[in-house]
Design an enzyme around this catalytic site. Structure first.
Site, mmCIF file in Angstrom:
data_model
loop_
_atom_site.group_PDB
_atom_site.id
_atom_site.type_symbol
_atom_site.label_atom_id
_atom_site.label_comp_id
_atom_site.label_asym_id
_atom_site.label_seq_id
_atom_site.Cartn_x
_atom_site.Cartn_y
_atom_site.Cartn_z
ATOM 1 N N LYS A 134 0.920 -0.885 0.259
ATOM 2 C CA LYS A 134 -0.069 0.271 -0.263
ATOM 3 C C LYS A 134 0.564 1.578 -0.221
ATOM 4 O O LYS A 134 0.809 2.655 0.679
ATOM 5 C CB LYS A 134 -0.996 0.208 0.766
ATOM 6 C CG LYS A 134 -1.728 -0.721 0.902
ATOM 7 C CD LYS A 134 -2.994 -0.974 0.413
ATOM 8 C CE LYS A 134 -4.247 -1.705 0.574
ATOM 9 N NZ LYS A 134 -3.882 -3.671 0.759
ATOM 10 N N GLY A 156 -10.390 -9.280 -0.145
ATOM 11 C CA GLY A 156 -12.106 -9.140 0.796
ATOM 12 C C GLY A 156 -12.242 -10.529 0.253
ATOM 13 O O GLY A 156 -13.861 -10.803 0.810
ATOM 14 N N GLN A 173 -13.735 -10.983 5.673
ATOM 15 C CA GLN A 173 -14.131 -9.241 4.914
ATOM 16 C C GLN A 173 -15.735 -9.884 4.055
ATOM 17 O O GLN A 173 -16.215 -8.327 4.443
ATOM 18 C CB GLN A 173 -13.546 -8.873 4.218
ATOM 19 C CG GLN A 173 -11.885 -8.259 5.068
ATOM 20 C CD GLN A 173 -11.278 -7.479 4.051
ATOM 21 O OE1 GLN A 173 -11.636 -5.558 3.287
ATOM 22 N NE2 GLN A 173 -9.652 -7.849 3.518
ATOM 23 N N GLY A 174 -15.951 -11.027 3.775
ATOM 24 C CA GLY A 174 -17.635 -11.219 4.097
ATOM 25 C C GLY A 174 -17.685 -11.442 1.913
ATOM 26 O O GLY A 174 -18.882 -11.499 1.732
ATOM 27 N N GLY A 230 -7.442 -14.330 2.414
ATOM 28 C CA GLY A 230 -6.450 -14.410 3.475
ATOM 29 C C GLY A 230 -6.817 -15.345 5.213
ATOM 30 O O GLY A 230 -6.461 -16.651 4.704
#
Lengths: 217, 217
Positions: free
Chosen positions: A60, A164, A168-169, A186
């Protein structure tokens, strides 16, 4: 299909386990947590020991070029880097792109993150940066398939990576059905009791979902 | 006045030299380049060996909380962290602030960067995030004194750190005269033939400029 799945490895996995996982997941994404845990030498060794389709350093990056340049030089063992488009071009992403091109490395830019705090009102501004920089690809959260579809429409040629999936859904296959090239998973893998079984299950779910959407159901 | 100057140490300096530099510069800012160069243990030792007023990890954190949390846990030897306000609050800066408060660590948020590619059109949006998160302070580039003055007006109580003095074009004292608390200088010191002499020169220039603006000239 395994080249369409990436493992976000934030904690070390046993080498033998990782080898098995790599039969179901083709791309490896590493970041600061793993680098801090294993050190650069440890990560380099881990990365080189297996045949990944692509190894992406998800740092990032979001600093001035002078600083980002010092960082990417140290990670010559990866194929590509993820940076934030919001830092802009002059003395930031512009020289970074030139630098990575010269090094034969890929650049991915974050266009929309997967967490609820991210504000997609800035999407048009970030899209403009992405179009000017012309990176290898972009990052759009798998938690928002409508944003993935939008990015695919706006950037017909860019590779789209969608993090994600899992903790994360995001559901396996949804982002690819919406236009992504690679889905990133992940915690669902690396915190699983049996990461190999879990990898196989994610790949299977992804294949089923994608074959469904290809049939238009 | 030395507590109003920070050294951005992107490359290692000789321990004895750094000790002399610390007579003129009170705050130490470290980041990814130094961590990659020295490793965590090396940086920890360097940080602990001298009496800095504050040690700031300028990691430009810009990820989901789960990832940022793994990173800050590894750097328990610093006093504060710099993160990007751009990433938003929910599942990002919100839980990070709570986490750092519990650990007794400070949080600084980037409000305006020092390089020309940064787009200050997003300033109102970032200011809103900063007001909601209520960090220890913010980062506003010393290259843009008008932005420093604006931030000081908008955030009367926040500590303002201004990078970009020296190589990036900011002059010592200008940011403090505009309302900043600390000016950050990097390359001008660590690439100097004599970093100690250069530190003394920067502190002297800063003191002169600040005493001028206090007199209103």
């Amino acid at each position: 299909m395994k080249e369409r799945l990436a493992l976000a490895l934030d904690v070390p996995l046993d080498r033998a386990v990782l080898r098995e996982v790599s039969h179901y997941i083709g791309v490896l994404k590493i970041g600061w947590p793993l680098i801090l845990e294993l050190g650069l030498d440890g990560v380099r060794e881990l990365v080189r020991s297996l045949n990944w389709v692509e190894v992406i350093a998800d740092l990032k990056l979001a600093d001035i070029y002078d600083t980002m340049s010092k960082v990417v030089t140290k990670l010559s063992f990866v194929d590509s880097f993820i940076a934030h488009s919001f830092i802009g071009i002059e003395e930031a992403l512009g020289p970074l792109k030139i630098d990575l091109d010269q090094k034969g490395k890929g650049l991915y830019l974050v266009l929309s993150m997967s967490h609820p705090g991210w504000d997609d009102e800035v999407y048009p501004k970030l899209l403009e940066v992405v179009r000017k920089v012309s990176p290898k690809g972009v990052i759009v959260g798998a938690t928002k398939p409508t944003m993935v579809a939008k990015a695919r429409k706006d950037l017909s040629k860019a590779r789209i990576l969608s993090p994600g999936v899992g903790a994360q859904g995001g559901s396996p296959g949804d982002a690819i059905c919406a236009g992504a090239d690679v889905e990133i998973v992940g915690r669902r893998i690396y915190t699983a009791k049996d990461p190999v079984m879990e990898s196989r299950a994610v790949l299977k779910a992804l294949e089923e979902r994608v074959s469904q959407c290809l049939r238009g159901t």
